[in-house]
Every structure is written in C-alpha cells, then in structure tokens.
Enzyme design. Sequence first.
Site, short mmCIF file in Angstrom:
data_model
loop_
_atom_site.label_atom_id
_atom_site.label_comp_id
_atom_site.label_asym_id
_atom_site.label_seq_id
_atom_site.Cartn_x
_atom_site.Cartn_y
_atom_site.Cartn_z
CD GLU A 122 -37.45 -0.57 -5.89
OE1 GLU A 122 -37.42 0.41 -6.58
OE2 GLU A 122 -37.51 -0.49 -4.64
CB ILE A 153 -18.91 9.70 -29.01
CG1 ILE A 153 -19.26 9.31 -30.28
CG2 ILE A 153 -19.44 10.79 -28.68
CD1 ILE A 153 -18.79 10.37 -31.53
N GLY A 154 -16.03 8.98 -27.01
CA GLY A 154 -15.25 9.28 -25.80
C GLY A 154 -15.25 8.10 -24.71
CD GLU A 157 -16.02 10.19 -21.81
OE1 GLU A 157 -17.10 10.08 -21.15
OE2 GLU A 157 -16.08 10.57 -22.74
CB CYS A 169 -31.82 5.57 -13.90
SG CYS A 169 -33.32 4.36 -13.88
CD1 TRP A 209 -29.20 16.26 -19.64
CD2 TRP A 209 -27.35 15.23 -19.94
NE1 TRP A 209 -29.48 15.61 -20.96
CE2 TRP A 209 -28.21 14.85 -21.26
CE3 TRP A 209 -26.18 14.58 -19.87
CZ2 TRP A 209 -27.80 14.35 -22.31
CZ3 TRP A 209 -25.72 14.05 -21.21
CH2 TRP A 209 -26.51 13.70 -22.25
CB CYS A 269 -27.29 12.36 -27.95
SG CYS A 269 -25.79 12.30 -27.14
CG HIS A 292 -28.90 4.28 -28.35
ND1 HIS A 292 -28.56 5.09 -29.53
CD2 HIS A 292 -28.70 4.87 -27.24
CE1 HIS A 292 -28.22 6.45 -28.76
NE2 HIS A 292 -28.32 6.01 -27.51
#
Length: 753
Positions: free
Chosen positions: A16, A428-429, A481, A513, A558, A640, A691
């Site tokens: 949310e 980078i992809g 990708e 997320c 991850w 990264c 970013h």
Amino acid sequence: MKTHILGFPSIGKQRELKQALESYWKGELSEKSLLESCEQLKLRHWNIQKEAGLDYVVTGDFSLYDRMLDVTFAIGAIPPRFKRDESRLKLYFSLARGDAGRNISAMDMTKWFNTNYHYIVPEIGEEEWVANEHPIVEDTLLAKKNGFNPKPALIGPFTWLALSKAQNGADKYKRLDQVVSTYAKLLETLRDHCDYIQIEEPILCAEPTPKEVSDRFAEIYAKLNAACGGAKLILTTYFGTLGQNIPLALNADCGVLHIDLVNGKEQLENILPSFPKEKSLSLGLINGRNIWKSDYSKAAKLVEQAVRVLGGDRVLLSSSCSLAHCPTDLAEETALPEHIKNRMAFAVQKCAEISSLRDIIKRGDTAALEKNAAQLLEAAKLPDIFVSSVRDRVKAIEPSMLSRKSAYPARRAAQKWLNLPPLPTTTIGSFPQTAAIRKTRLSYKRGEITHDEYIAAIRSEIKVCVEKQEKLGLDVLVHGECERNDMTEYFGAQLGGFCFTQNGWVQSYGSRCVKPPVIYGDVYRKAPMTIDWISYAQSLSSKPLKGMLTGPVTMLCWSFARDDLEPSETCKQIALAIRDEVQDLEKAGIRVIQIDEAALREGMPLSVEQAQKYLQWATDSFRLAASGVEDKTQIHTHMCYSEFNSIFAWIAKMDADVISIESSRSGMELLNAFADFRYQNEIGPGVYDIHSPRVPTQEEMAELLRKALKHIPKEQLWVNPDCGLKTRQWEEAYPSLENMVAAAKQIRAELNK
Ligand code: GLN
Ligand code: ZN
C-alpha cells in the site's frame, strides 16, 4: 519477560505504501491523502504487534522513504545544492530522488550493511544545519492516543555519522556534538511517552570500528542516557556479533542492551559473565531476515541460559533485527505448496513466535514446543529437499574448474576478434520496462495469451530494443531483459529447488520492493534458460550481443536461502547451473556474456573473520560459473555499489574480463582502488546515474570519463551507465544514452589528438 520487535515492515501487505507514494509523486494523490494512507498502515502494524501479544509496538520504524534520511532531515544536514523554498515533504523527497525540474541530483544511495535495503547516504559538508522535527514524535503520540504502548526506535548517532560521507575532505566527526545535541532534544521530547527508547548502533557489529566511535562512545551514551530520563535506553545492535566491542557496549550508559543471537549466537556466553547488574538484556532470537519458522527449542535454550544468570525480569525477548527485511504476512500466500508453507513465518507470524516463546518459557507450554519440533522434523524429510545427483556433482568439483584456460593478458589478445573501438560503449542489461511489456508478461502468466503470442510479443520488444541500440551507436548490445520481471526471479523460476510467493515483498529502497525467490531444496538447471532470446537478438545485429545472467552469489543473496544447508553449498549448486548456461551461450555463438554479481558485497558478513571465509567461497562460486568457456569469449560482471576498497583483492580474483560498477554518484572516487591495485582487466565505471530520472549531459559524462582516465589506462576503460535501465522511461533513457555515446566519441577524439 517483556517482548518486542525491533521494527515492522513499512510497505504494507499489499504494498500500500508503494502505491500511495507513487501516486503522490505522479501528482495523482494529495499530500493529505498520502499521509492518511500512511497513518492507516501504522495503525494496522501496531495492531498486529499488540494482537500478537507483544508488550510494545515500535514507532519510528515507519518511514516515507528511508530511516537514515529521516535522521538526516531532522538534523538538518541538507546538502546546499537543494533549495529550501518548497514544502518540507517536497524537499524531503527531492533529497531522495533528485529534482529533475531543477536539475539537482539526488543524494547518494547505498546498501544498508549486508542487506539488500538501500539507505540515503548523509552528506556532511561545512554548511550550517537547521534542525527539523522528526516524524517519530508525532507517530509516538499517535500510537499512544490509540491505546498502544509505544517504543520509539531511532538509528543511533554513531551509526548515522559513520555511514555518512564527508564532502571535500571535511572532518565529519567534528559534527558529532551537534548531532548528539539534536538527538538529546529528540529524546527529551519522547521520554515522557514511553518506557523504552531503542537506539540502534549496528555499527558496533561492523569491523573495523572507527576510532572516533570507540573514543567517544562512553561519553556520548552518558549524555543520551541522561536525555532519556525515566525511559530506558535500549542500546541496540544487530547483523552480527559485538566482537571486540563487547566492553564498549557493556560499559555504555543504557538501561538495556540488545544483541543479535541469530547472526551472533556465540556472543551470549561472552556477554553474560560480565553483564552489568543494573542492566537488562534483550535477546534477538527470531530471525528478522529469513522466512522460516524458528526452532523454538534452540531459542528457548538461549533464553534459559540468559535467565539463569540474569533472572527473568532482566531479560527481554525480541527479533534479531527489524522485521523490515522479511515479507509482511504469510496469510497472503494462497498458492504455496502446503509442505513449504508449513515451514514458513513472515513478519506477522514472527511477532506471534516471540509471544509463543515467552509462553513456552514462562508457563512451560510444552505442547507448543513439541508441535514446533514435530513440524521441523517433518519438513526435513520431504523428498524434493535432497537431490543426490546434485550432491554428487558438487562433490566432483575440481580446482581446475575454477580457472579460465589462460590468464587475462592472453585472453585479451584472444578477444581482439570482437573488434571493439577504444572506450567501448555498452549498457548493463535491462531497458525500460514499459507498461506494454509488463502487460504482455502478465497476460501470459494469466493464460490470456498463447505461448506463441507471448514469444512473438517479446521478440518484437527485443527487436525494438536492438534497433534503438543500433541507432544510438552502442558497441556491445543487449536484448533488454524484457522477458524478466526480476533478475533473480527469472532464473529461480526455471531452476529446481526454488519456489515463489505471491506477496512476499521486501522494501529495497523508497517505494521499490523485491519479491525474493525461496530456495527450499537442492538447486539444479532443468533446461537452458536464456539461449533462445539472446540468439534471436543476436540474429538481428552484426554487433556482439551480450548474454545476460545472474551470478550464483547474487541468486543466493537475493533469495531467501534455506536454513538447513550451508549457504556456501547452496551457492555451489547454483554456480553449476549457471556454468551450464554460460557454456550453452558460448555454443550458441554468443561472444560476450555478463554474469551479474550485484549482491556480492552486500552478502558479506560484518566481522572480518567471517567476511574472509565468505569472500573465498563467494568468489570461487563466481569462478566456477564463469570459467567453463574459451579464451575468446569475453566474460563481464557487474556490481551495483562503490565501496570496493576493502574487498578489492577479491574482486580482482574473480578475474572477469570486464567489470562494470556503480560510480557516477560518487564521482569516480572508487577508481583509486583500481589504480592502486594496478588492476589489469577492463572496467566500466558507470557515468550515468540510473537511479534518477535526470538526463545527464554529454559534457558531464565526458568530464567523468576524463576523471576516470586519470586512474585507468584508456585501453582498460569502458563506457556504460551505473546499472540496468528497467526502472527508467525511454524518454529519459534514450537521450541519456545518446549523450553517453556522444561523450564516449568526444573523449575518443580527445585521446586521438
Ligand atoms: N542486468 C541487470 C539489469 O540491467 C543488472 C541489474 C542490477 O545490477 N541490479 O537490470
Ligand atoms: Zn546494478
């Protein structure tokens, strides 16, 4: 025996917070509505803690973007490039996200200790600070007004300062007293509304401890403790053991010390004998970073050990760290195989585990203990957990499998056939994940389009992507990708031993997320995973197409790794699966292959000894994955982050032909490490900060390249963005890459003069 957690995830069981933030940023939601949604979430999360039977609810764990940034903002450490002429909330978000309209770049962002959470790095210059109110005050009052028993939680001043970055050689610790006086004022405002105040100093678990921290710790904590008045200060440590800092922590003024007994079990016996009489000990028993049910009998033993020495009144039961690193509610999962779900606990369930543990200890609730033991035993016996062919293959790994055929200089010569210009350009992809791409994947997942339709749709996206790169004039292309929603999930979904949650979201940064895959059993490759897409992309261009894989360490870090096998063993299993894919790509005529190890550094334990062990098996796993190819095949890796100094030797040992790294936000500083080390292989320090939505200018990137050339010989330098472009829009990415290619051409021309 009081019970509490160190923090609850902010994001919400259906994300949310993400929805509210993103609508607000788009201008579709008012500030008032945003704050109302946040209030609902906070109330809901406090309710969960209360219902679970915990004695306190945490306040100050909820943040609109990042808790480090909340402290930065409260202290008023606002870098001078930001203008203070707008609303507080707008200013707060522009620190985090930059201000595209005014061409002001965001503050740096980096990973929070060894997690995949990113915090906003404080910048400390010489400018004056004007303190702002911290939202924790209002939140604590809100909790109280609604009948909760709040325990405010703040990141501590030493951790904040140690993780900040001094600008232009400023001495950041000179500002310690000023930082502490802001904290003291804040504590004075909070103290009458709570029994406990949690001040988090995970920096005490990180080695080496900055001298400025050890020198002044006792003195500063005396001040902070005094400012807490009648409320007890919980000096909170997590993510590892206190190690050499045990005396520092034991002697610091505070009412309670919290220690992590998941990542630092052994510290309990070192702490108990000399534990000061006037203090209580909070035990971090329930793992805040995994999704597995706790082993109650193991945890209960630790509690009993503490109670024997301290007595029940001086013991608190808690989570190892904040639960923000695990998903919110297992009840949201309706599709997991029952036997796997039975082994799991998310944040909501972990709150209940802490209460159960208290009941087990206090009331001798043996039924709960037995039920838990039976469940864990049952789980270990399930058939898909142990795959003997996988175990045999791991046993048969030979040392020769960890090295390329020749050393780098010979490979460099062998790779001349790629015919690349000086300062080759690449990405980078990933390319922008447009709404159309996401819709295609979703429709396919839901069975609304056929397999053939899906293939055709993805191929046409790949075609668009390759054409755009040709037009941009990039030298090494990627397929974009677009078939991947996430770089770990994409591979996990095709590997044995992995499963997936529907709503197991964990905050990565701001509104972003991730939904980490779950490794519950032995890992193996069922079939080739990427060959068709890359081969199709290669068929569209005469330029080399870069095959794109996620490395074994990143897959492991991850994912939620199983807790019944050493991570190093799981990592070898994944490495063998990736090695097969690398070899198949080479067979399919792919000349350049990138194996992303974005997470290598973040997985590193905080203590030096554990870190060395980790780096050994982690880099070995990468080499195992990467080394099965001919010299003429060029292996890239990507990372990264920019904190390389301490692990540089290990990065070099990975022996990738080309490494691309994040660096634009930190102004190429990290290249010092490469220069000092006389790194032989090739490097692409990111020149475009992906970013932020801001389009960097050609001149800006050319300047970064000139800076890079001061440290790196031109033969070794590549030109690329900081990271993948999937979160960007084409409207930003295309002109940025245009400028990047132009910058590369400009510098090539300058070098020719
Ligand atoms: N290849 C990945 C991408 O471009 C790398 C992402 C990452 O490093 N986080 O999206
Ligand atoms: Zn990256």
